[in-house]
Scaffold this active site. Structure first.
Site, PDB file in Angstrom:
ATOM      1  N   CYS A   1       0.812  -1.232   0.000  1.00  0.00           N
ATOM      2  CA  CYS A   1       0.000   0.000   0.000  1.00  0.00           C
ATOM      3  C   CYS A   1       0.840   1.274   0.000  1.00  0.00           C
ATOM      4  O   CYS A   1       0.294   2.366  -0.164  1.00  0.00           O
ATOM      5  CB  CYS A   1      -0.953   0.008   1.190  1.00  0.00           C
ATOM      6  SG  CYS A   1      -2.234  -1.268   1.115  1.00  0.00           S
TER       7      CYS A   1
ATOM      8  N   HIS B   1      -3.426   7.427   3.002  1.00  0.00           N
ATOM      9  CA  HIS B   1      -3.820   6.133   2.457  1.00  0.00           C
ATOM     10  C   HIS B   1      -5.170   5.733   3.015  1.00  0.00           C
ATOM     11  O   HIS B   1      -5.414   5.827   4.216  1.00  0.00           O
ATOM     12  CB  HIS B   1      -2.756   5.082   2.797  1.00  0.00           C
ATOM     13  CG  HIS B   1      -3.140   3.683   2.425  1.00  0.00           C
ATOM     14  ND1 HIS B   1      -3.586   3.356   1.160  1.00  0.00           N
ATOM     15  CD2 HIS B   1      -3.160   2.533   3.155  1.00  0.00           C
ATOM     16  CE1 HIS B   1      -3.849   2.056   1.129  1.00  0.00           C
ATOM     17  NE2 HIS B   1      -3.607   1.540   2.323  1.00  0.00           N
TER      18      HIS B   1
ATOM     19  N   ASN C   1     -10.185   0.110   0.106  1.00  0.00           N
ATOM     20  CA  ASN C   1      -8.731   0.208   0.002  1.00  0.00           C
ATOM     21  C   ASN C   1      -8.292  -0.287  -1.368  1.00  0.00           C
ATOM     22  O   ASN C   1      -8.300  -1.488  -1.632  1.00  0.00           O
ATOM     23  CB  ASN C   1      -8.079  -0.617   1.117  1.00  0.00           C
ATOM     24  CG  ASN C   1      -6.560  -0.542   1.092  1.00  0.00           C
ATOM     25  OD1 ASN C   1      -5.962   0.029   0.191  1.00  0.00           O
ATOM     26  ND2 ASN C   1      -5.925  -1.142   2.088  1.00  0.00           N
TER      27      ASN C   1
END
Length: 329
Positions: free
Chosen positions: A116, A256, A286
């Site tokens: 990520c 994020h 996500n």
């Protein structure tokens, strides 16, 4: 000549049409809308359902969106960096294919994988190439087809992830705008907490690994959450301290989008008011490498030249970090 800094000069994005809502997930696994929303902030996520279309399909769409909006000639692009944890295939870099498909025939390209944190690390790479003076246009794409590695019988992971892509163009700036500072970290302690067991050189694919469902993402949610909260908050506070920034100096937090509670904890440590914290996790979930550029795309009209943006991310491995950037347009 003034010092060269690397500025973002254009943004593009793409998300698939198919929407997987919490209500639909209720019919697939033992969960419900309230449980998902309370713990993650996610209401729905996009999935790329079409057969024989992978991460490159979304990356190409996002890149073409940027090219069209900015009216640049793809032949002028010097480099394409493909930030992804779900490449189309092993060995043959997805970024190379994407560069060819968008007409960036004069660019070299490669993939960058840091879970990520891939896009955040890619920002550092792109800026370094620009600051060297050797390249003028670097296209950074963050894209992931997480649905290709998610087990939709595992409620610990299937509620979290979605598919999407975003792209930014980095160019030289001589006004002191663009990337100002970075603080990037990693720690191999995270290797066991967020991973795919099989498919790599350590455990190659076999009938047994497929039967054992070892090609899907595994996440120890509580442990990852604990490290992510402290990690993202620590680096975001650190980047502010290193650059003598107060909460009033920061215009936007570009965090994020993994979990709303992690985003809130990071903003709280920075002392930021809620209106400075950009959030779209409720729409996309996500999307791993795509969360940061999708935020930039969704909220691009809010940014003003000279605005101070703090980027923060946390990913498997573990990888994490923060970047301070001044908006250039």
């Amino acid at each position: 000549m003034n010092k060269i800094t690397a500025a973002i000069t254009a943004v593009g994005a793409y998300v698939p049409e198919f929407v997987l809502s919490n209500q639909v997930l209720e019919s697939m696994v033992d969960t419900n809308d309230e449980w998902i929303t309370t713990r993650t902030g996610i209401k729905e996520r996009r999935l790329l359902k079409e057969k024989h279309k992978g991460t490159s399909f979304m990356a190409i769409k996002a890149a073409k969106d940027l090219i069209t909006k900015s009216n640049i000639d793809p032949k002028e692009i010097d480099l394409v960096i493909m930030a992804t944890t779900t490449p189309d295939m092993p060995v043959a870099a997805t970024g190379v294919f994407v560069a060819t498909q968008i007409g960036a025939i004069n660019a070299f390209a490669y993939d960058l994988q840091a879970a990520c944190s891939s896009f955040l690390y890619g920002m550092s790479n792109a800026a370094s190439y620009i600051e060297s003076g050797r390249y003028k246009k670097v296209l950074l794409i963050g894209a992931d087809k997480m649905s290709s590695i998610i087990d939709y019988t595992d409620r610990a992971t299937c509620i979290i992830f979605g598919d999407g892509a975003g792209a930014v163009l980095f160019e030289p700036n001589y006004e002191g705008l663009g990337l100002q500072d970075e603080y990037l970290r990693s720690d191999g302690i995270g290797r066991e907490y967020l991973k795919i067991d099989a498919g790599g050189s350590l455990l190659p694919p076999s009938i047994e690994t497929v039967q054992n469902r070892q090609h899907f993402v595994f996440q120890d949610g509580k442990t990852v959450f604990k490290y992510a909260v402290s990690g993202m908050a620590d680096v975001s506070q650190k980047i502010m301290e290193r650059n003598n920034l107060t909460k009033d100096d920061v215009n936007w937090l570009i965090s994020h989008q993994a979990n709303k509670r992690i985003i809130d904890a990071t903003a709280s440590r920075m002392g930021l008011d809620e209106e400075k914290v950009l959030v779209n996790i409720q729409k996309y979930g996500n999307t791993t490498s795509a969360t940061l550029p999708l935020l930039l795309s969704d909220f691009e009209n809010k940014f003003k030249k000279g605005d101070n943006l703090i980027f923060a991310a946390f990913g498997g491995g573990f990888t994490w970090g923060s970047i301070y950037l001044k908006w250039a347009y």
